[in-house]
Scaffold this motif. Structure first.
Motif, PDB file in Angstrom:
ATOM      1  N   MET A 234       0.834  -1.199   0.000  1.00 60.66           N
ATOM      2  CA  MET A 234       0.000   0.000   0.000  1.00 60.66           C
ATOM      3  C   MET A 234       0.874   1.256   0.000  1.00 60.66           C
ATOM      4  SD  MET A 234      -3.402   0.876   2.255  1.00 60.66           S
ATOM      5  CE  MET A 234      -2.744   0.104   3.718  1.00 60.66           C
ATOM      6  N   GLY A 235       1.932   1.248   0.820  1.00 64.46           N
ATOM      7  CA  GLY A 235       2.836   2.389   0.838  1.00 64.46           C
ATOM      8  C   GLY A 235       3.663   2.478  -0.438  1.00 64.46           C
ATOM      9  N   LEU A 236       4.162   1.329  -0.896  1.00 66.83           N
ATOM     10  CA  LEU A 236       5.047   1.308  -2.058  1.00 66.83           C
ATOM     11  C   LEU A 236       4.332   1.717  -3.345  1.00 66.83           C
ATOM     12  CD1 LEU A 236       7.766   0.575  -3.372  1.00 66.83           C
ATOM     13  CD2 LEU A 236       6.973  -1.788  -3.515  1.00 66.83           C
ATOM     14  N   ILE A 237       3.163   1.128  -3.605  1.00 67.51           N
ATOM     15  CA  ILE A 237       2.481   1.379  -4.876  1.00 67.51           C
ATOM     16  C   ILE A 237       1.623   2.643  -4.809  1.00 67.51           C
ATOM     17  CG2 ILE A 237       0.960   0.442  -6.644  1.00 67.51           C
ATOM     18  CD1 ILE A 237       3.585  -1.100  -6.309  1.00 67.51           C
ATOM     19  N   ALA A 238       0.666   2.678  -3.887  1.00 68.40           N
ATOM     20  CA  ALA A 238      -0.281   3.794  -3.857  1.00 68.40           C
ATOM     21  C   ALA A 238       0.374   5.110  -3.488  1.00 68.40           C
ATOM     22  CB  ALA A 238      -1.420   3.477  -2.881  1.00 68.40           C
ATOM     23  N   CYS A 239       1.410   5.050  -2.646  1.00 68.05           N
ATOM     24  CA  CYS A 239       1.950   6.293  -2.092  1.00 68.05           C
ATOM     25  C   CYS A 239       3.357   6.635  -2.565  1.00 68.05           C
ATOM     26  CB  CYS A 239       1.922   6.224  -0.567  1.00 68.05           C
ATOM     27  SG  CYS A 239       0.281   5.859   0.095  1.00 68.05           S
ATOM     28  N   PHE A 240       3.941   5.800  -3.424  1.00 68.14           N
ATOM     29  CA  PHE A 240       5.245   6.130  -4.007  1.00 68.14           C
ATOM     30  C   PHE A 240       5.244   5.948  -5.525  1.00 68.14           C
ATOM     31  CE2 PHE A 240       9.840   4.407  -4.567  1.00 68.14           C
ATOM     32  CZ  PHE A 240      10.222   5.575  -5.205  1.00 68.14           C
ATOM     33  N   LEU A 241       4.989   4.732  -6.008  1.00 75.51           N
ATOM     34  CA  LEU A 241       5.126   4.496  -7.446  1.00 75.51           C
ATOM     35  C   LEU A 241       3.984   5.091  -8.251  1.00 75.51           C
ATOM     36  CD1 LEU A 241       6.623   0.895  -7.519  1.00 75.51           C
ATOM     37  CD2 LEU A 241       7.791   3.105  -7.632  1.00 75.51           C
ATOM     38  N   LEU A 242       2.754   5.037  -7.744  1.00 76.79           N
ATOM     39  CA  LEU A 242       1.654   5.715  -8.457  1.00 76.79           C
ATOM     40  C   LEU A 242       1.931   7.217  -8.574  1.00 76.79           C
ATOM     41  CD1 LEU A 242      -2.132   5.139  -8.304  1.00 76.79           C
ATOM     42  CD2 LEU A 242      -1.272   7.418  -7.848  1.00 76.79           C
ATOM     43  N   PRO A 243       2.298   7.905  -7.486  1.00 80.84           N
ATOM     44  CA  PRO A 243       2.661   9.324  -7.611  1.00 80.84           C
ATOM     45  C   PRO A 243       3.849   9.549  -8.541  1.00 80.84           C
ATOM     46  CG  PRO A 243       2.192   8.809  -5.331  1.00 80.84           C
ATOM     47  CD  PRO A 243       2.216   7.490  -6.066  1.00 80.84           C
ATOM     48  N   LEU A 244       4.844   8.654  -8.495  1.00 84.28           N
ATOM     49  CA  LEU A 244       6.019   8.806  -9.353  1.00 84.28           C
ATOM     50  C   LEU A 244       5.632   8.725 -10.826  1.00 84.28           C
ATOM     51  CD1 LEU A 244       9.284   8.758  -9.445  1.00 84.28           C
ATOM     52  CD2 LEU A 244       8.950   6.327  -9.916  1.00 84.28           C
ATOM     53  N   ILE A 245       4.849   7.710 -11.182  1.00 81.93           N
ATOM     54  CA  ILE A 245       4.493   7.472 -12.581  1.00 81.93           C
ATOM     55  C   ILE A 245       3.554   8.544 -13.108  1.00 81.93           C
ATOM     56  CG2 ILE A 245       3.297   5.850 -14.118  1.00 81.93           C
ATOM     57  CD1 ILE A 245       4.405   3.609 -12.196  1.00 81.93           C
ATOM     58  N   THR A 246       2.637   9.028 -12.273  1.00 79.93           N
ATOM     59  CA  THR A 246       1.642  10.015 -12.713  1.00 79.93           C
ATOM     60  C   THR A 246       2.048  11.456 -12.378  1.00 79.93           C
ATOM     61  OG1 THR A 246       0.397   9.833 -10.640  1.00 79.93           O
ATOM     62  CG2 THR A 246      -0.228   8.356 -12.440  1.00 79.93           C
ATOM     63  N   ARG A 247       3.211  11.615 -11.772  1.00 78.85           N
ATOM     64  CA  ARG A 247       3.744  12.928 -11.388  1.00 78.85           C
ATOM     65  C   ARG A 247       2.770  13.647 -10.423  1.00 78.85           C
ATOM     66  NH1 ARG A 247       8.235  15.735 -13.590  1.00 78.85           N
ATOM     67  NH2 ARG A 247       8.226  17.956 -13.115  1.00 78.85           N
ATOM     68  N   THR A 248       2.333  12.913  -9.428  1.00 80.82           N
ATOM     69  CA  THR A 248       1.437  13.440  -8.397  1.00 80.82           C
ATOM     70  C   THR A 248       2.244  13.708  -7.134  1.00 80.82           C
ATOM     71  OG1 THR A 248      -0.413  12.146  -9.289  1.00 80.82           O
ATOM     72  CG2 THR A 248      -0.631  12.969  -7.034  1.00 80.82           C
ATOM     73  N   PRO A 249       2.216  14.914  -6.583  1.00 81.91           N
ATOM     74  CA  PRO A 249       2.990  15.210  -5.368  1.00 81.91           C
ATOM     75  C   PRO A 249       2.540  14.344  -4.197  1.00 81.91           C
ATOM     76  CG  PRO A 249       2.224  17.233  -6.417  1.00 81.91           C
ATOM     77  CD  PRO A 249       1.516  16.109  -7.097  1.00 81.91           C
ATOM     78  N   VAL A 250       3.473  14.072  -3.286  1.00 82.16           N
ATOM     79  CA  VAL A 250       3.180  13.224  -2.135  1.00 82.16           C
ATOM     80  C   VAL A 250       3.844  13.806  -0.887  1.00 82.16           C
ATOM     81  CG1 VAL A 250       5.156  11.715  -2.602  1.00 82.16           C
ATOM     82  CG2 VAL A 250       3.242  10.839  -1.287  1.00 82.16           C
ATOM     83  N   VAL A 251       3.182  13.595   0.250  1.00 87.56           N
ATOM     84  CA  VAL A 251       3.711  13.999   1.545  1.00 87.56           C
ATOM     85  C   VAL A 251       3.887  12.737   2.371  1.00 87.56           C
ATOM     86  CG1 VAL A 251       3.331  15.375   3.628  1.00 87.56           C
ATOM     87  CG2 VAL A 251       2.469  16.194   1.410  1.00 87.56           C
ATOM     88  N   MET A 252       5.103  12.500   2.898  1.00 89.10           N
ATOM     89  CA  MET A 252       5.381  11.273   3.627  1.00 89.10           C
ATOM     90  C   MET A 252       5.795  11.564   5.062  1.00 89.10           C
ATOM     91  SD  MET A 252       6.937   8.291   1.331  1.00 89.10           S
ATOM     92  CE  MET A 252       5.856   7.490   0.129  1.00 89.10           C
ATOM     93  N   ILE A 253       5.099  10.909   5.992  1.00 87.73           N
ATOM     94  CA  ILE A 253       5.355  11.051   7.422  1.00 87.73           C
ATOM     95  C   ILE A 253       6.111   9.818   7.901  1.00 87.73           C
ATOM     96  CG2 ILE A 253       4.241  11.291   9.682  1.00 87.73           C
ATOM     97  CD1 ILE A 253       1.752  12.357   8.095  1.00 87.73           C
ATOM     98  N   ASP A 254       7.053  10.007   8.790  1.00 85.90           N
ATOM     99  CA  ASP A 254       7.786   8.894   9.372  1.00 85.90           C
ATOM    100  C   ASP A 254       6.786   7.962  10.066  1.00 85.90           C
ATOM    101  OD1 ASP A 254       9.237   7.210  11.163  1.00 85.90           O
ATOM    102  OD2 ASP A 254      10.910   8.612  11.129  1.00 85.90           O
ATOM    103  N   PRO A 255       6.705   6.671   9.669  1.00 83.51           N
ATOM    104  CA  PRO A 255       5.719   5.754  10.267  1.00 83.51           C
ATOM    105  C   PRO A 255       5.849   5.633  11.782  1.00 83.51           C
ATOM    106  CG  PRO A 255       6.693   4.780   8.299  1.00 83.51           C
ATOM    107  CD  PRO A 255       7.481   6.015   8.602  1.00 83.51           C
ATOM    108  N   PHE A 256       7.071   5.600  12.291  1.00 75.20           N
ATOM    109  CA  PHE A 256       7.270   5.463  13.732  1.00 75.20           C
ATOM    110  C   PHE A 256       6.753   6.697  14.471  1.00 75.20           C
ATOM    111  CE2 PHE A 256      10.728   2.657  12.091  1.00 75.20           C
ATOM    112  CZ  PHE A 256      10.226   1.461  12.594  1.00 75.20           C
ATOM    113  N   GLU A 257       6.936   7.861  13.878  1.00 79.02           N
ATOM    114  CA  GLU A 257       6.445   9.079  14.509  1.00 79.02           C
ATOM    115  C   GLU A 257       4.923   9.140  14.467  1.00 79.02           C
ATOM    116  OE1 GLU A 257       8.219  12.765  13.388  1.00 79.02           O
ATOM    117  OE2 GLU A 257      10.244  11.955  13.336  1.00 79.02           O
ATOM    118  N   TRP A 258       4.327   8.654  13.379  1.00 81.10           N
ATOM    119  CA  TRP A 258       2.868   8.696  13.267  1.00 81.10           C
ATOM    120  C   TRP A 258       2.205   7.842  14.341  1.00 81.10           C
ATOM    121  CZ3 TRP A 258      -0.737   4.820  12.534  1.00 81.10           C
ATOM    122  CH2 TRP A 258      -2.061   5.269  12.395  1.00 81.10           C
TER     123      TRP A 258
END
Length: 573
Positions: A234-258
């Motif tokens: 879910m993190g790899l595809i929906a929140c990294f590679l999908l944004p990368l391929i479609t040039r969609t900006p993303v905001v990533m929070i440290d999982p341990f901090e969340w």
């Protein structure tokens, strides 16, 4: 639906069309390499320790080229597996894409956490290293001693990620990448055994992302926000590679901090006007438990909160909407996705901007595999639709003999399509067991109703007690609602007792209660809740202190390992 048909589809946005326009020769790297050197636009905002670290497209190009050159200098060969164990930083992106750019096969693995036994973490990876055979592990010097111990005698190189900073991007010469090459491995969580590497080609990933972007009605104003680790699909595809391929900006929070401060997600949504967020069902409850509604900022920018990865519950949506309605959460923005690594990601998705259907069915009949719609009430179980299959994928429901079943009958979910994985890496027998005539047997149970998919559980979660069926995750959900049980820290598992010829239910639950009377009361309340709600009386309720339950490296509770630990504790008592 073909690429041409999809391109003309009403929901296909410029982001989707941009991918389609590149044609069948594209790879995951195409959008990255098409960006110009010095591109100042931000691809990702990394949030960590109260600070933001923006990563531009230029940073992504240069950082991945630097790692590609670094890998080449250290002797990594095209086609070699590169396992990546790094903390939350842009280096995750750079190392992953760098390995891909020089023709290697990257794969994220989780870092050891404070809740895990370090020795168990590393020894559990020994079989993975043995199966892969030869490869490279990229990590920090602190991990070297334990990693070298577990790779002793194997042709593995352990390399220091901090040394990559000394290499320049100009030292790398671009390598031709084919769409049909294995792009990366997505490793399973290992909840039911040894981690399996799901092998995915560039072509499969591009097809999935294109179809899924259309289902999401992805547009130029979208911005993804995520706290999900990248070793999870879910993190790899929906929140990294999908944004990368479609040039969609993303905001990533440290999982341990969340986990410690869940309100970071809401703050990031408000600050960046995020529109899309994926998370498992437990995360919605975690936010409801820990964030005061009065302190929640404006969340009205969100187009879709997507419940995925775990059984999705109607009660969860009701609670989340009620809790944060004043902050702008609307019922029509709460959605469901059914996904798995073997199809890259999404199999089905509820329609955006529409209410996700809720079906009330007879709970007792459902346990017997029958779907009977009734009015909501004490005898009903509420089920959320997981939507219809995305373009390019087809779903059918199979009985125990592998025959297709009619609608409203519960069976194993089987899926086929143009983004199916290439098999489990170096596990041909496992692959053959799971793929039959081009159909992948998911191991999940569900049914189809008017073309929509409903998930009821996993075959491994189904516990048969004296001829009656019970879903472990349903029992765990009931237990999780009881005061005194550590939230999200309980396991219901089956234990076969030869003397009665049937499985019995064992409940393992963590609690901070130490006084005998209070513990006895909690044990009795757990038994009564299961008896009242499901007609089941568990064989034993074992109360353990916080931190007792065993988790896999992806953070999931392992029923197999926890049952084994319980039996040891029981025999020693």
């Amino acid at each position: 639906m073909s690429a041409v048909e999809l391109k003309d589809h009403a929901t296909a946005s410029a982001a989707v069309n941009r991918v389609l326009a590149l044609g069948e020769s594209q790879t995951i790297l195409t959008t990255l390499l098409a960006s110009v050197a010095g591109d100042p636009k931000t691809f990702c905002h990394f949030l960590q320790e109260g600070r933001e670290h923006p990563a531009t497209w230029s940073d992504l190009r240069d950082g991945s080229a630097r790692y590609a050159a670094f890998f080449q200098q250290r002797g990594v060969k095209p086609g070699e597996v590169v396992l990546i164990i790094l903390g939350h930083s842009p280096e995750l992106f750079h190392a992953f894409l760098g390995a891909m750019r020089m023709g290697a096969i990257p794969s994220f693995l989780p870092c050891v956490t404070s809740k895990q036994d370090p020795e168990l973490y590393w020894t559990s990876h020994r079989k993975l290293f043995e199966r892969i055979g030869e490869g490279t592990l990229l990590t920090y010097p602190d991990n070297f001693e334990k990693a070298q111990k577990q790779t002793s005698g194997l042709p593995w190189r352990i390399i220091d990620a901090t040394a990559a900073a000394a290499v320049g991007p100009e030292d790398f010469s671009e390598v031709a990448i084919s769409p049909d090459q294995i792009a990366f491995l997505q490793h399973s969580s290992g909840t039911t055994g040894l981690k399996k590497g799901v092998a995915l080609t560039h072509r499969a990933v591009i097809r999935q992302v294109t179809s899924y972007a259309a289902a999401l009605e992805l547009n130029e104003d979208d911005r993804v926000v995520s706290w999900l680790p990248l070793y999870h699909d879910m993190g790899l595809i929906a929140c990294f590679l999908l944004p990368l391929i479609t040039r969609t900006p993303v905001v990533m929070i440290d999982p341990f901090e969340w986990v410690v401060n869940p309100g970071l997600l809401f703050a990031a949504i408000h600050r960046h006007k995020a529109t899309l967020c994926w998370q498992p069902n437990f995360a919605f409850h975690h936010l409801c438990r820990t964030v005061r509604p009065a302190s929640a900022p404006d969340l009205s920018s969100m187009r879709a909160w997507i419940d995925c990865s775990e059984p999705c519950r109607a009660e969860t949506f009701e609670l989340f909407e009620k809790k944060f309605a004043a902050a702008g959460v609307r019922r029509e923005t709460l959605h469901v996705c059914y996904a798995m690594a073997e199809t890259v990601f999404a199999i089905s998705q509820t329609p955006i901007n529409e209410l996700s259907p809720i079906l009330a069915v007879d709970a007792a009949a459902l346990r017997e595999g029958l779907v009977i719609e009734i009015s909501p009430g004490s005898a009903a179980q509420l089920l959320l639709s997981a939507g219809k299959p995305v373009n390019g994928l087809e779903v059918r429901i199979l009985d125990d003999q592998g025959m297709s079943m009619a609608e409203d009958r519960v069976g194993e979910i089987s899926v086929t399509g143009d983004c199916l994985f290439d098999g489990y890496f170096k596990l041909p027998a496992e692959t053959q067991k799971k793929i039959c005539d081009g159909w992948y047997q998911t191991g999940d149970l569900g049914f189809l109703r008017r073309g929509e998919l409903y998930i009821t559980g996993r075959k491994n979660d189904l516990i048969i007690v004296h001829g009656k069926n019970y879903y472990a995750h349903e029992l765990e959900y009931l237990i999780n609602q009881l005061p005194g049980v550590h939230p999200g820290r309980n396991v219901a598992t089956g234990w076969f007792r030869p003397e009665v010829g049937s499985e019995e239910i064992i409940v393992l639950a963590e609690t901070e209660l130490t006084e005998d009377t209070a513990r006895t009361d909690l044990s009795n309340r757990i038994k009564q809740a299961l008896l009242d709600q499901s007609g089941l009386l568990p064989y034993d309720v074992y109360l353990a202190p916080p931190g007792w339950l065993v988790k896999t490296t992806s953070g999931k509770l392992s029923r197999h390992d926890n049952l084994a630990k319980y039996l040891v504790a029981r025999s020693a008592a």
